[in-house]
Enzyme design. Sequence first.
Site, mmCIF file in Angstrom:
data_model
loop_
_atom_site.group_PDB
_atom_site.id
_atom_site.type_symbol
_atom_site.label_atom_id
_atom_site.label_comp_id
_atom_site.label_asym_id
_atom_site.label_seq_id
_atom_site.Cartn_x
_atom_site.Cartn_y
_atom_site.Cartn_z
ATOM 1 N N ASP A 1 24.713 73.568 5.709
ATOM 2 C CA ASP A 1 24.792 74.807 4.989
ATOM 3 C C ASP A 1 24.373 75.921 5.922
ATOM 4 O OD1 ASP A 1 24.653 77.045 3.355
ATOM 5 O OD2 ASP A 1 24.500 75.644 1.734
ATOM 6 N N ASP B 1 38.208 65.598 -7.053
ATOM 7 C CA ASP B 1 38.422 66.218 -8.514
ATOM 8 C C ASP B 1 39.172 67.528 -8.191
ATOM 9 O OD1 ASP B 1 37.718 66.881 -11.187
ATOM 10 O OD2 ASP B 1 36.675 68.369 -10.388
ATOM 11 N N ARG C 1 36.728 72.911 -4.104
ATOM 12 C CA ARG C 1 37.889 73.685 -4.238
ATOM 13 C C ARG C 1 38.903 72.737 -3.654
ATOM 14 N NH1 ARG C 1 36.052 75.808 -7.861
ATOM 15 N NH2 ARG C 1 36.140 78.111 -8.655
ATOM 16 N N GLU D 1 47.036 72.716 -6.991
ATOM 17 C CA GLU D 1 46.803 72.646 -8.485
ATOM 18 C C GLU D 1 47.472 73.448 -9.213
ATOM 19 O OE1 GLU D 1 42.769 72.930 -9.695
ATOM 20 O OE2 GLU D 1 41.945 71.312 -8.214
ATOM 21 N N HIS E 1 40.127 68.405 -11.866
ATOM 22 C CA HIS E 1 39.392 69.483 -11.687
ATOM 23 C C HIS E 1 38.484 69.756 -12.956
ATOM 24 C CE1 HIS E 1 38.743 73.778 -9.258
ATOM 25 N NE2 HIS E 1 37.498 73.185 -9.924
ATOM 26 N N SER F 1 39.058 80.495 -14.575
ATOM 27 C CA SER F 1 39.564 80.494 -13.219
ATOM 28 C C SER F 1 40.975 80.495 -13.248
ATOM 29 C CB SER F 1 39.148 79.090 -12.495
ATOM 30 O OG SER F 1 39.588 77.735 -13.526
ATOM 31 N N GLY G 1 32.906 70.157 -13.285
ATOM 32 C CA GLY G 1 31.920 71.110 -13.857
ATOM 33 C C GLY G 1 32.123 71.107 -15.331
ATOM 34 N N THR H 1 32.688 81.041 -14.737
ATOM 35 C CA THR H 1 32.757 79.871 -13.774
ATOM 36 C C THR H 1 31.824 80.247 -12.543
ATOM 37 O OG1 THR H 1 34.758 81.339 -12.692
ATOM 38 C CG2 THR H 1 35.369 79.584 -14.056
#
Length: 377
Positions: free
Chosen positions: A146, A232, A208, A237, A254, A45, A257, A66
């Site tokens: 969603d 997170d 994100r 960032e 972050h 990323s 994952g 990613t």
Amino acid sequence: MLIIADQSIPYLKGVLEPYAEIRYLPSTGFTADNIRDAEILIVRSIDICNKQLLEGSRVKLITTATIGYDHIDTAYCEEAGIIWKNAPGCNAASVGQYVLSSLLYLSLRKGVSLKGKTIGIVGVGHVGKEVEKLCAAYGMSILRNDPPRAETEGETGFVSLEEIAGRSDIVTFHTPLTKTGAYPTWHLANEEFFSKCKRQPWFINASRGAVHDTKALLKAYQKGLISELIIDCWENEPHINPELLSCTTIATPHIAGFSADGKANATRMCGENIEKYYKLEIRNLYQIQPAPPEYPFIDLNKFANNRIERAFLSSYNPEKTNQQLCAEPGQFERIRSNYKNPREPHAYTLLHVTPEEAELGELLGFKLDNSHNISVS
């Protein structure tokens, strides 16, 4: 065929060398001059793949290790005839583990039970489904939001964002970051959203950073609309907001994952993308496996109470990383780069499990050693 890969992508070295020339570069080495002759880029990323990098190069395929792909200028790639591929679902189980571990850590610290709590999941794709599976196994009620899925599958089973805000004890976001299209997610958690929160929910962002509006989130926390923060993913960032950090119960750089299993999955999927594009067979993709845990058995008899909860926290506990980031917020990237990637629950075997614990343990992904299980008459 020349492949250029980010040198920090794990488990990759030695896998592709029989099929191509491989050069490994640090992220700072991804320059137009360095990648000009490459046919394939394997990136993460932090590697920005845009016109400035790619114009005039021989690149035909970009595969990123990613789920997210906002570091790839997809419009330019399509215009230039460059195929790009991400790794959807590669770290879904890892983020699920992070979310449930963070909730268990917080619930034990506060002395409250998660069972019966309502969790609102915004974004129920690969990651959201994993979060749903774990939280439902643990006895939580699920609300799903969603809009893209509701549009294709029908409204049944989905609720509005307003209902998520109004009914949830916990709200967790698992959307991609988009600014255009029918359902943009940039600042989806904004002042309007927070104003509708009725139950002072715990708020989680492990998607994100810009999915939440930092100013609005801080305002909501200060007004008591939000009671606990698990963050997170941060706006801007690695330059994170110090005021938000000071309000956050669990703060991590972050890494939700970043399980070893998720990393291996992503690297393997990059190899599979190359296989499909070039119609070849990379026979040693099976080598891409994380090392077993140092202590693969978790003896429940070590714990006086909350045995399954403490077993789950043995697989991953956010506290150490939280302490590191709070102590050194300016070292966001260093902490992230040196993070010790945990194994997921399926890498562990539970010992001395009661029948009641066995069912939940298996639902949470653990293996069971039946020879050490406890029978209850």
